[in-house]
Scaffold this motif. Structure first.
Motif, PDB file in Angstrom:
ATOM      1  N   GLN A 106       0.929  -1.166  -0.011  1.00 30.10           N
ATOM      2  CA  GLN A 106      -0.113  -0.071  -0.021  1.00 30.10           C
ATOM      3  C   GLN A 106       0.771   1.367  -0.017  1.00 30.10           C
ATOM      4  N   VAL A 107       0.655   2.296  -0.912  1.00 31.57           N
ATOM      5  CA  VAL A 107       1.347   3.336  -0.837  1.00 31.57           C
ATOM      6  C   VAL A 107       0.620   4.554  -1.297  1.00 31.57           C
ATOM      7  N   TRP A 108       0.797   5.671  -0.637  1.00 33.48           N
ATOM      8  CA  TRP A 108      -0.135   6.790  -0.700  1.00 33.48           C
ATOM      9  C   TRP A 108       1.110   8.082  -0.970  1.00 33.48           C
ATOM     10  N   LEU A 109       0.609   8.803  -1.837  1.00 31.06           N
ATOM     11  CA  LEU A 109       1.495   9.916  -1.987  1.00 31.06           C
ATOM     12  C   LEU A 109       0.491  11.135  -2.105  1.00 31.06           C
ATOM     13  N   HIS A 110       0.659  12.382  -1.245  1.00 27.23           N
ATOM     14  CA  HIS A 110      -0.138  13.389  -1.188  1.00 27.23           C
ATOM     15  C   HIS A 110       0.662  14.489  -1.445  1.00 27.23           C
ATOM     16  N   ILE A 111       0.582  14.968  -2.548  1.00 21.46           N
ATOM     17  CA  ILE A 111       1.256  15.988  -3.671  1.00 21.46           C
ATOM     18  C   ILE A 111       0.737  17.459  -3.321  1.00 21.46           C
ATOM     19  N   THR A 112       1.400  18.360  -2.641  1.00 22.84           N
ATOM     20  CA  THR A 112       0.873  19.701  -2.386  1.00 22.84           C
ATOM     21  C   THR A 112       2.038  20.842  -2.639  1.00 22.84           C
ATOM     22  N   PRO A 113       2.077  21.176  -4.033  1.00 16.68           N
ATOM     23  CA  PRO A 113       2.980  22.350  -4.412  1.00 16.68           C
ATOM     24  C   PRO A 113       2.856  23.409  -3.378  1.00 16.68           C
ATOM     25  N   LYS A 114       4.019  23.992  -3.158  1.00 18.82           N
ATOM     26  CA  LYS A 114       4.340  25.072  -2.462  1.00 18.82           C
ATOM     27  C   LYS A 114       5.127  26.203  -3.023  1.00 18.82           C
ATOM     28  N   ASP A 115       4.670  27.226  -2.990  1.00 20.73           N
ATOM     29  CA  ASP A 115       5.277  28.370  -3.666  1.00 20.73           C
ATOM     30  C   ASP A 115       6.142  28.401  -4.863  1.00 20.73           C
ATOM     31  N   GLY A 116       5.414  27.462  -5.896  1.00 24.43           N
ATOM     32  CA  GLY A 116       5.939  27.064  -7.291  1.00 24.43           C
ATOM     33  C   GLY A 116       6.799  25.873  -7.018  1.00 24.43           C
ATOM     34  N   LYS A 117       7.034  25.139  -5.768  1.00 26.81           N
ATOM     35  CA  LYS A 117       7.962  24.277  -5.673  1.00 26.81           C
ATOM     36  C   LYS A 117       7.157  22.849  -5.405  1.00 26.81           C
ATOM     37  N   PHE A 118       7.703  21.811  -5.785  1.00 28.33           N
ATOM     38  CA  PHE A 118       7.073  20.745  -5.537  1.00 28.33           C
ATOM     39  C   PHE A 118       7.150  20.139  -4.475  1.00 28.33           C
ATOM     40  N   HIS A 119       6.308  19.416  -3.847  1.00 26.24           N
ATOM     41  CA  HIS A 119       6.281  18.860  -2.352  1.00 26.24           C
ATOM     42  C   HIS A 119       5.292  17.733  -2.128  1.00 26.24           C
ATOM     43  N   PHE A 120       5.874  16.896  -1.606  1.00 21.99           N
ATOM     44  CA  PHE A 120       4.787  15.694  -1.309  1.00 21.99           C
ATOM     45  C   PHE A 120       5.291  15.073  -0.071  1.00 21.99           C
ATOM     46  N   ASP A 121       4.177  14.462   0.576  1.00 23.62           N
ATOM     47  CA  ASP A 121       4.233  13.629   1.620  1.00 23.62           C
ATOM     48  C   ASP A 121       3.897  12.101   1.304  1.00 23.62           C
ATOM     49  N   GLY A 122       4.163  11.038   2.095  1.00 25.82           N
ATOM     50  CA  GLY A 122       3.761  10.017   1.523  1.00 25.82           C
ATOM     51  C   GLY A 122       3.803   8.909   2.798  1.00 25.82           C
ATOM     52  N   ALA A 175      10.869   8.257   1.337  1.00 28.97           N
ATOM     53  CA  ALA A 175      11.803   9.119   2.121  1.00 28.97           C
ATOM     54  C   ALA A 175      12.883   9.593   0.925  1.00 28.97           C
ATOM     55  N   VAL A 176      13.394   8.638   0.324  1.00 27.93           N
ATOM     56  CA  VAL A 176      14.580   8.793  -0.748  1.00 27.93           C
ATOM     57  C   VAL A 176      14.002   9.768  -1.924  1.00 27.93           C
ATOM     58  N   LEU A 177      12.705   9.367  -2.310  1.00 32.65           N
ATOM     59  CA  LEU A 177      12.141  10.030  -3.469  1.00 32.65           C
ATOM     60  C   LEU A 177      11.799  11.473  -3.021  1.00 32.65           C
ATOM     61  N   ARG A 178      11.241  11.726  -1.756  1.00 30.57           N
ATOM     62  CA  ARG A 178      11.146  13.092  -1.141  1.00 30.57           C
ATOM     63  C   ARG A 178      12.596  13.908  -1.148  1.00 30.57           C
ATOM     64  N   ALA A 179      13.589  13.058  -0.859  1.00 31.56           N
ATOM     65  CA  ALA A 179      15.020  13.914  -0.630  1.00 31.56           C
ATOM     66  C   ALA A 179      15.096  14.378  -2.260  1.00 31.56           C
ATOM     67  N   LEU A 180      14.995  13.591  -3.131  1.00 33.29           N
ATOM     68  CA  LEU A 180      14.979  13.798  -4.568  1.00 33.29           C
ATOM     69  C   LEU A 180      14.018  14.986  -5.297  1.00 33.29           C
ATOM     70  N   TYR A 181      13.126  14.992  -4.797  1.00 33.27           N
ATOM     71  CA  TYR A 181      12.066  15.729  -5.496  1.00 33.27           C
ATOM     72  C   TYR A 181      11.534  16.959  -4.541  1.00 33.27           C
ATOM     73  N   ASN A 182      11.408  17.003  -3.324  1.00 35.26           N
ATOM     74  CA  ASN A 182      10.948  18.068  -2.531  1.00 35.26           C
ATOM     75  C   ASN A 182      11.528  19.491  -2.524  1.00 35.26           C
ATOM     76  N   ASP A 183      10.787  20.459  -2.799  1.00 35.20           N
ATOM     77  CA  ASP A 183      11.407  21.761  -2.978  1.00 35.20           C
ATOM     78  C   ASP A 183      12.312  22.148  -4.371  1.00 35.20           C
ATOM     79  N   VAL A 184      11.865  21.259  -5.295  1.00 33.41           N
ATOM     80  CA  VAL A 184      12.444  21.526  -6.711  1.00 33.41           C
ATOM     81  C   VAL A 184      11.442  22.225  -7.491  1.00 33.41           C
ATOM     82  N   PRO A 185      11.663  23.183  -8.154  1.00 24.69           N
ATOM     83  CA  PRO A 185      10.633  23.910  -8.867  1.00 24.69           C
ATOM     84  C   PRO A 185      10.039  22.990  -9.882  1.00 24.69           C
ATOM     85  N   MET A 186       8.685  23.435  -9.794  1.00 24.75           N
ATOM     86  CA  MET A 186       7.850  22.610 -10.473  1.00 24.75           C
ATOM     87  C   MET A 186       8.220  22.455 -11.999  1.00 24.75           C
TER      88      MET A 186
END
Length: 134
Positions: free
Chosen positions: A53-69, A81-92
Motif C-alpha cells: 500500500q502506497v499513498w502520495l499526497h502532493i501539495t506544491p508550495k510556492d511554485g515548488k514541488f512537495h509531497f508527503d507519503g 523518503a528517498v524520493l522526497r529527498a530527490l523531489y521536494n523543494d524542486v521548482p515545478m
C-alpha cells in the motif's frame, strides 16, 4: 540536478559499504518521516502498481514541488523518503528534468530491489511526474 538532501543520502551510501547497512539506512529514513494522516490515505492518493500500500499526497508550495507519503511496508516507506529527498523543494518546471532512474542508480538501488519493488518505485515516479506536469 539532485537536491542537497538527496546528495546527503548519496554520501551516506558511499560511507556504508555493505548493502545490508544501506538497506537499514533506507528503512531508518522511512521511520524518520512523519506518518501521513489517515484522512489522506484515500483512493486519490493511492499509487497503483506497487506491491504494498502506497499513498502520495502532493501539495506544491510556492511554485515548488512537495509531497508527503506513506506505506505499510518499511522498505517502501524508506523509498518514499528517498524520493522526497530527490523531489521536494524542486521548482515545478524542473521535476520532469530529473532523471530519477539515473539518480537512484547512484545509490545502487536497482541492483538490490525486487522486480515488484522496482515497479513500485517507477509507479511513484510516474505519479510525481504526472502531477507536476498537470
Amino acid at each position: 540536478m539532485a537536491t542537497q538532501a538527496f546528495e546527503e543520502i548519496v554520501e551516506d551510501f558511499e560511507f556504508l559499504e555493505d548493502w545490508e547497512d544501506r538497506y537499514r539506512h533506507v528503512i531508518e529514513l522511512g521511520k524518520a518521516m512523519a506518518p501521513l494522516d489517515d484522512a489522506l490515505k484515500v483512493p486519490a492518493t493511492k499509487v497503483d502498481g506497487c506491491a504494498s500500500q502506497v499513498w502520495l499526497h502532493i501539495t506544491p508550495k510556492d511554485g515548488k514541488f512537495h509531497f508527503d507519503g506513506d506505506s505499510d511496508a518499511l522498505i517502501v516507506r524508506g523509498l518514499i523518503a528517498v524520493l522526497r529527498a530527490l523531489y521536494n523543494d524542486v521548482p515545478m518546471q524542473d521535476v520532469a528534468r530529473i532523471d530519477a532512474q539515473a539518480e537512484l542508480g547512484r545509490l545502487g538501488l536497482q541492483d538490490h530491489l525486487s522486480a515488484q519493488r522496482s515497479n513500485g518505485v517507477k509507479a511513484m515516479i510516474q505519479r510525481i511526474r504526472e502531477t507536476a506536469a498537470a
